[in-house]
Design a protein around this motif. Structure first.
Motif, PDB file in Angstrom:
ATOM      1  N   ASN A   1     -49.333 -38.487 -32.829  1.00  0.00           N
ATOM      2  CA  ASN A   1     -49.536 -39.242 -34.066  1.00  0.00           C
ATOM      3  C   ASN A   1     -51.008 -39.618 -34.186  1.00  0.00           C
ATOM      4  O   ASN A   1     -51.553 -40.327 -33.337  1.00  0.00           O
TER       5      ASN A   1
ATOM      6  N   GLU B   1     -51.695 -43.365 -34.178  1.00  0.00           N
ATOM      7  CA  GLU B   1     -51.545 -43.910 -32.826  1.00  0.00           C
ATOM      8  C   GLU B   1     -52.785 -43.574 -31.999  1.00  0.00           C
ATOM      9  O   GLU B   1     -53.259 -44.387 -31.211  1.00  0.00           O
TER      10      GLU B   1
ATOM     11  N   ARG C   1     -55.521 -45.996 -33.008  1.00  0.00           N
ATOM     12  CA  ARG C   1     -55.281 -47.318 -32.444  1.00  0.00           C
ATOM     13  C   ARG C   1     -55.577 -47.329 -30.945  1.00  0.00           C
ATOM     14  O   ARG C   1     -56.205 -48.247 -30.425  1.00  0.00           O
TER      15      ARG C   1
ATOM     16  N   PRO D   1     -44.920 -42.805 -27.495  1.00  0.00           N
ATOM     17  CA  PRO D   1     -45.116 -43.768 -28.575  1.00  0.00           C
ATOM     18  C   PRO D   1     -44.814 -45.183 -28.091  1.00  0.00           C
ATOM     19  O   PRO D   1     -43.904 -45.391 -27.284  1.00  0.00           O
TER      20      PRO D   1
END
Length: 80
Positions: free
Chosen positions: A15, A18, A21, A57
């Motif tokens: 992702n 992600e 981040r 995740p």
């Protein structure tokens, strides 16, 4: 080049949001006043790209009406 670092890190974190981040939080953890932020971001991307296993995740799926602990949470109606 940073684009190479991003592509290598993207193989580990599927992702892209992600990845952003994760790179941001890693860079903030690794930052030192004597080193420029652009170099710290590159180091964070290198560290992510060198991981042996893909990153899992971090977000948990939450059932609507239940909070993360499983307790019943109020469901709000959408604003019009």
């Amino acid at each position: 080049m940073r684009s190479d670092l991003v592509f290598r890190a993207n193989d580990k974190v599927i992702n892209r949001f992600e990845l952003c981040r994760l790179a941001s939080s890693s860079a903030r953890t690794m930052v030192r006043s004597s080193v420029g932020m652009h170099l710290t971001i590159n180091q964070a991307l290198e560290a992510i790209g060198e991981q042996t296993a893909p990153a899992a995740p971090t977000m948990q799926a939450v059932t609507p009406g239940l909070d993360a602990s499983g307790a019943l949470a109020p469901v709000l109606e959408p604003a019009v």
